[in-house]
Design an enzyme around this catalytic site. Structure first.
Site, PDB file in Angstrom:
ATOM      1  N   LYS A  55     -71.828  17.937 -91.088  1.00 46.11           N
ATOM      2  CA  LYS A  55     -73.289  18.036 -90.931  1.00 46.11           C
ATOM      3  C   LYS A  55     -73.982  16.686 -90.794  1.00 46.11           C
ATOM      4  O   LYS A  55     -75.111  16.607 -90.313  1.00 46.11           O
ATOM      5  CB  LYS A  55     -73.934  18.846 -92.056  1.00 46.11           C
ATOM      6  CG  LYS A  55     -73.515  18.463 -93.456  1.00 46.11           C
ATOM      7  CD  LYS A  55     -73.728  19.653 -94.397  1.00 46.11           C
ATOM      8  CE  LYS A  55     -72.796  19.637 -95.583  1.00 46.11           C
ATOM      9  NZ  LYS A  55     -71.426  19.976 -95.353  1.00 46.11           N
TER      10      LYS A  55
ATOM     11  N   GLY B 290     -61.900  24.729-107.388  1.00 49.05           N
ATOM     12  CA  GLY B 290     -61.860  24.002-106.121  1.00 49.05           C
ATOM     13  C   GLY B 290     -63.129  24.179-105.302  1.00 49.05           C
ATOM     14  O   GLY B 290     -63.177  23.846-104.122  1.00 49.05           O
TER      15      GLY B 290
ATOM     16  N   PHE C 291     -58.213  15.329 -90.617  1.00 48.13           N
ATOM     17  CA  PHE C 291     -57.282  16.470 -90.679  1.00 48.13           C
ATOM     18  C   PHE C 291     -57.000  16.810 -92.138  1.00 48.13           C
ATOM     19  O   PHE C 291     -55.900  16.673 -92.633  1.00 48.13           O
ATOM     20  CB  PHE C 291     -55.987  16.088 -89.933  1.00 48.13           C
ATOM     21  CG  PHE C 291     -55.160  17.270 -89.497  1.00 48.13           C
ATOM     22  CD1 PHE C 291     -55.644  18.157 -88.548  1.00 48.13           C
ATOM     23  CD2 PHE C 291     -53.904  17.488 -90.029  1.00 48.13           C
ATOM     24  CE1 PHE C 291     -54.878  19.243 -88.135  1.00 48.13           C
ATOM     25  CE2 PHE C 291     -53.127  18.569 -89.629  1.00 48.13           C
ATOM     26  CZ  PHE C 291     -53.616  19.449 -88.676  1.00 48.13           C
TER      27      PHE C 291
ATOM     28  N   LYS D   9     -78.177  20.123 -94.826  1.00 48.94           N
ATOM     29  CA  LYS D   9     -78.110  21.365 -94.039  1.00 48.94           C
ATOM     30  C   LYS D   9     -79.492  21.789 -93.520  1.00 48.94           C
ATOM     31  O   LYS D   9     -79.624  22.178 -92.368  1.00 48.94           O
ATOM     32  CB  LYS D   9     -77.506  22.482 -94.894  1.00 48.94           C
ATOM     33  CG  LYS D   9     -76.001  22.297 -95.083  1.00 48.94           C
ATOM     34  CD  LYS D   9     -75.442  23.301 -96.050  1.00 48.94           C
ATOM     35  CE  LYS D   9     -73.931  23.133 -96.162  1.00 48.94           C
ATOM     36  NZ  LYS D   9     -73.375  23.780 -97.344  1.00 48.94           N
TER      37      LYS D   9
ATOM     38  N   GLU E 295     -66.634  19.405-105.879  1.00 46.61           N
ATOM     39  CA  GLU E 295     -65.870  18.148-105.812  1.00 46.61           C
ATOM     40  C   GLU E 295     -65.704  17.579-107.222  1.00 46.61           C
ATOM     41  O   GLU E 295     -66.443  17.955-108.139  1.00 46.61           O
ATOM     42  CB  GLU E 295     -66.649  17.119-104.986  1.00 46.61           C
ATOM     43  CG  GLU E 295     -66.916  17.521-103.563  1.00 46.61           C
ATOM     44  CD  GLU E 295     -65.652  17.617-102.747  1.00 46.61           C
ATOM     45  OE1 GLU E 295     -64.716  16.842-103.025  1.00 46.61           O
ATOM     46  OE2 GLU E 295     -65.579  18.485-101.869  1.00 46.61           O
TER      47      GLU E 295
ATOM     48  N   ASP F 129     -76.494  17.991-100.396  1.00 50.84           N
ATOM     49  CA  ASP F 129     -75.796  18.821 -99.411  1.00 50.84           C
ATOM     50  C   ASP F 129     -76.777  19.816 -98.778  1.00 50.84           C
ATOM     51  O   ASP F 129     -76.820  19.978 -97.548  1.00 50.84           O
ATOM     52  CB  ASP F 129     -74.639  19.568-100.097  1.00 50.84           C
ATOM     53  CG  ASP F 129     -73.918  20.506 -99.149  1.00 50.84           C
ATOM     54  OD1 ASP F 129     -73.125  20.006 -98.328  1.00 50.84           O
ATOM     55  OD2 ASP F 129     -74.173  21.728 -99.203  1.00 50.84           O
TER      56      ASP F 129
ATOM     57  N   THR G  73     -64.172  14.713 -90.137  1.00 50.93           N
ATOM     58  CA  THR G  73     -64.038  13.715 -91.198  1.00 50.93           C
ATOM     59  C   THR G  73     -65.021  14.051 -92.325  1.00 50.93           C
ATOM     60  O   THR G  73     -65.854  14.947 -92.210  1.00 50.93           O
ATOM     61  CB  THR G  73     -64.300  12.278 -90.677  1.00 50.93           C
ATOM     62  OG1 THR G  73     -65.649  12.186 -90.240  1.00 50.93           O
ATOM     63  CG2 THR G  73     -63.357  11.905 -89.551  1.00 50.93           C
TER      64      THR G  73
ATOM     65  N   GLU H  87     -71.352  24.832 -85.179  1.00 43.91           N
ATOM     66  CA  GLU H  87     -71.699  26.007 -86.003  1.00 43.91           C
ATOM     67  C   GLU H  87     -71.305  25.824 -87.460  1.00 43.91           C
ATOM     68  O   GLU H  87     -72.006  26.264 -88.371  1.00 43.91           O
ATOM     69  CB  GLU H  87     -71.025  27.257 -85.420  1.00 43.91           C
ATOM     70  CG  GLU H  87     -71.535  28.564 -85.990  1.00 43.91           C
ATOM     71  CD  GLU H  87     -73.015  28.807 -85.657  1.00 43.91           C
ATOM     72  OE1 GLU H  87     -73.853  28.546 -86.538  1.00 43.91           O
ATOM     73  OE2 GLU H  87     -73.322  29.236 -84.527  1.00 43.91           O
TER      74      GLU H  87
ATOM     75  N   VAL I  61     -73.466  24.574 -91.064  1.00 47.39           N
ATOM     76  CA  VAL I  61     -74.300  25.359 -91.997  1.00 47.39           C
ATOM     77  C   VAL I  61     -73.707  26.758 -92.129  1.00 47.39           C
ATOM     78  O   VAL I  61     -73.488  27.440 -91.122  1.00 47.39           O
ATOM     79  CB  VAL I  61     -75.758  25.470 -91.481  1.00 47.39           C
ATOM     80  CG1 VAL I  61     -76.606  26.301 -92.451  1.00 47.39           C
ATOM     81  CG2 VAL I  61     -76.378  24.099 -91.286  1.00 47.39           C
TER      82      VAL I  61
HETATM   83  N1  NAP Z   1     -64.290  22.445 -96.835  1.00 48.72           N
HETATM   84  C1  NAP Z   1     -65.248  23.279 -96.456  1.00 48.72           C
HETATM   85  O1  NAP Z   1     -65.268  24.450 -96.858  1.00 48.72           O
HETATM   86  C2  NAP Z   1     -66.315  22.835 -95.482  1.00 48.72           C
HETATM   87  C3  NAP Z   1     -67.301  23.745 -95.104  1.00 48.72           C
HETATM   88  C4  NAP Z   1     -68.249  23.365 -94.135  1.00 48.72           C
HETATM   89  C5  NAP Z   1     -68.217  22.088 -93.612  1.00 48.72           C
HETATM   90  N2  NAP Z   1     -67.260  21.195 -94.038  1.00 48.72           N
HETATM   91  C6  NAP Z   1     -67.265  19.851 -93.456  1.00 48.72           C
HETATM   92  O2  NAP Z   1     -66.091  19.683 -92.671  1.00 48.72           O
HETATM   93  C7  NAP Z   1     -65.642  18.327 -92.739  1.00 48.72           C
HETATM   94  C8  NAP Z   1     -64.191  18.310 -93.214  1.00 48.72           C
HETATM   95  O3  NAP Z   1     -64.122  18.898 -94.504  1.00 48.72           O
HETATM   96  P1  NAP Z   1     -62.736  18.981 -95.291  1.00 48.72           P
HETATM   97  O4  NAP Z   1     -62.953  19.905 -96.423  1.00 48.72           O
HETATM   98  O5  NAP Z   1     -61.638  19.209 -94.330  1.00 48.72           O
HETATM   99  O6  NAP Z   1     -62.649  17.483 -95.842  1.00 48.72           O
HETATM  100  P2  NAP Z   1     -61.327  16.723 -96.352  1.00 48.72           P
HETATM  101  O7  NAP Z   1     -60.311  17.714 -96.803  1.00 48.72           O
HETATM  102  O8  NAP Z   1     -61.786  15.675 -97.280  1.00 48.72           O
HETATM  103  O9  NAP Z   1     -60.751  16.049 -95.020  1.00 48.72           O
HETATM  104  C9  NAP Z   1     -61.398  15.000 -94.371  1.00 48.72           C
HETATM  105  C10 NAP Z   1     -60.426  14.370 -93.405  1.00 48.72           C
HETATM  106  O10 NAP Z   1     -61.084  13.315 -92.709  1.00 48.72           O
HETATM  107  C11 NAP Z   1     -60.238  12.150 -92.750  1.00 48.72           C
HETATM  108  N3  NAP Z   1     -61.076  10.977 -92.560  1.00 48.72           N
HETATM  109  C12 NAP Z   1     -62.096  10.511 -93.329  1.00 48.72           C
HETATM  110  N4  NAP Z   1     -62.627   9.409 -92.774  1.00 48.72           N
HETATM  111  C13 NAP Z   1     -61.921   9.159 -91.647  1.00 48.72           C
HETATM  112  C14 NAP Z   1     -61.975   8.168 -90.642  1.00 48.72           C
HETATM  113  N5  NAP Z   1     -62.866   7.176 -90.687  1.00 48.72           N
HETATM  114  N6  NAP Z   1     -61.078   8.234 -89.613  1.00 48.72           N
HETATM  115  C15 NAP Z   1     -60.168   9.218 -89.540  1.00 48.72           C
HETATM  116  N7  NAP Z   1     -60.069  10.206 -90.467  1.00 48.72           N
HETATM  117  C16 NAP Z   1     -60.936  10.171 -91.500  1.00 48.72           C
HETATM  118  C17 NAP Z   1     -59.551  12.242 -94.090  1.00 48.72           C
HETATM  119  O11 NAP Z   1     -58.414  11.412 -94.134  1.00 48.72           O
HETATM  120  P3  NAP Z   1     -57.635  11.189 -95.551  1.00 48.72           P
HETATM  121  O12 NAP Z   1     -56.994  12.500 -95.885  1.00 48.72           O
HETATM  122  O13 NAP Z   1     -56.644  10.156 -95.247  1.00 48.72           O
HETATM  123  O14 NAP Z   1     -58.679  10.796 -96.540  1.00 48.72           O
HETATM  124  C18 NAP Z   1     -59.188  13.740 -94.064  1.00 48.72           C
HETATM  125  O15 NAP Z   1     -58.059  13.941 -93.249  1.00 48.72           O
HETATM  126  C19 NAP Z   1     -66.591  17.607 -93.703  1.00 48.72           C
HETATM  127  O16 NAP Z   1     -67.563  16.907 -92.976  1.00 48.72           O
HETATM  128  C20 NAP Z   1     -67.218  18.742 -94.497  1.00 48.72           C
HETATM  129  O17 NAP Z   1     -68.514  18.420 -94.972  1.00 48.72           O
HETATM  130  C21 NAP Z   1     -66.309  21.557 -94.942  1.00 48.72           C
END
Ligand code: NAP
Length: 347
Positions: free
Chosen positions: A127, A208, A10, A226, A211, A222, A98, A151, A154
């Site tokens: 992914k 932002g 989350f 994909k 990373e 990455d 996650t 969806e 990618v």
């Molecule tokens: N951000 C984007 O624009 C984007 C775009 C496309 C796809 N994605 C994908 O979507 C996913 C989420 O992205 P995000 O940006 O939301 O990442 P994020 O902000 O880093 O959030 C990841 C979440 O997963 C939790 N987490 C990690 N390992 C865990 C585990 N073992 N058990 C329970 N919770 C766990 C983290 O907890 P903590 O907060 O406690 O660390 C955090 O709440 C990723 O796989 C990412 O590659 C993201």
């Protein structure tokens, strides 16, 4: 219809999706007859919640926005791991958000496999599981009669998987080429405009987009994940990101950019999947693209994909400057596709 969700992970996307559910609550009730409740949330370090009555999402978002732990929410707080939450929740659907693990897609693959094997429908934007274990997960979902959608893995909410599945029946995908990584494309665009790679990366971090450790982007991992996900799903490949012939953009210099510019070209990080007899060949590498290429004008954080098919020729889709909303929308639209399938009794 009441739909109960468990959200595992989350962070940015999970919270963006939860806000979207709040914004669209009336619309969901009125036009879809759908009452969506979040009954479990799991994070790694910010607390977890489980409830049979549905959580107060505004309160959850408030706690996190104020830097607090979900432990402060009340009796619903739990120390259960993600897997234990999947075991105990009454959710109909698990949403896996996650962090990406590029080594092996874990523990997300395990979370998804476990939820599917318990008969839950699953949506993910992660992914890793699609790049490492798509066919196993698909087999589990089919054998359990569960739906599985991804969806957002990618190009955010841009319909790529849905486009092929829903609107191009009978088309075989022959090859795929794409600009799939925002950070690399942002850096290359900035270098085209005369900035150094170091400055461009720092700029991307400040905005932002990248990373703190941009290695996954700059070394092409990455994009590799994909293109593997695309090939596994759309070309029936059985590959992992380790099978990708991968070159990132770290070796690109001002001189490389100038040389391309002298020929009226631009450097882009292109991910591709092509057929070679019965095999699929995956590549990620910087290419010099001409002004005739649809990739020429893909600048900044935008992405593009060209899919060549046997019956519909070549289609190119451009996503312009996506933000978090587009990823949250991927999860939202997948959720609605699952609801349609439940109502029509299809998978
Ligand atoms: N951000 C984007 O624009 C984007 C775009 C496309 C796809 N994605 C994908 O979507 C996913 C989420 O992205 P995000 O940006 O939301 O990442 P994020 O902000 O880093 O959030 C990841 C979440 O997963 C939790 N987490 C990690 N390992 C865990 C585990 N073992 N058990 C329970 N919770 C766990 C983290 O907890 P903590 O907060 O406690 O660390 C955090 O709440 C990723 O796989 C990412 O590659 C993201």
């Amino acid at each position: 219809m009441i739909l109960r969700l468990a959200i595992i992970g989350f962070g940015n996307v999970g919270q963006g999706f939860a806000r979207m559910l709040l914004d669209k609550r009336e619309w969901l009730l009125k036009t879809k007859g759908l009452d969506v409740e979040i009954v479990a949330i799991s994070t790694r370090s910010r607390g977890s919640l489980i409830s049979n009555r549905g959580l107060d999402i505004e309160r959850v978002l408030d706690l996190l926005a104020n830097g607090k732990s979900l432990d402060e929410y009340g009796d619903e707080a739990t120390e259960c791991t993600a897997r234990q939450i999947i075991d105990r929740t009454i959710a109909d659907m698990m949403i896996e958000l996650t962090t990406l693990n590029i080594e092996d897609g874990q523990p997300a693959t395990d979370h998804i496999s476990h939820a599917l094997s318990k008969g839950m429908d699953v949506v993910t934007a992660n992914k890793g599981p699609i790049a490492f274990a798509y066919h196993d997960l698909r087999t589990t979902s089919r054998s359990m009669g569960s739906r599985f959608r991804f969806e957002g893995t990618v190009m955010d909410g841009t319909p790529i998987f849905s486009l092929i599945e829903k609107t191009l029946p009978g088309c075989e995908v022959i090859d795929i080429r794409g600009i799939l990584n925002s950070t690399s494309n942002y850096v290359l665009t900035a270098m085209t405009n005369g900035r150094s790679m170091k400055d461009a990366v720092m700029e991307a971090q400040a905005k932002g987009i990248a990373e703190a450790d941009p290695t996954l982007d700059l070394e092409g991992w990455d994009a590799a994940a994909k293109i593997t996900a695309l090939a596994n799903v759309l070309m029936d490949a059985r590959m992992t990101p380790r099978d990708v012939d991968r070159t990132g953009i770290k070796g690109i210099t001002a001189e490389t950019m100038n040389e391309a510019a002298r020929q009226d070209n631009r450097i882009r990080l292109v991910a591709s999947a092509s057929r070679n007899n019965d095999d699929v060949v995956l590549r990620v590498k910087p290419e010099s693209v001409s002004s005739k290429s649809p990739f020429w004008s893909v600048n900044g954080t935008s992405s593009a994909i060209t899919i060549r098919t046997d019956l519909m020729g070549e289609l190119t889709i451009l996503e312009t400057d996506p933000e978090l909303t587009q990823t949250a929308y991927a999860v939202f639209s997948d959720m609605l596709h699952v609801v349609e399938s439940i109502r029509s009794g299809t998978l």
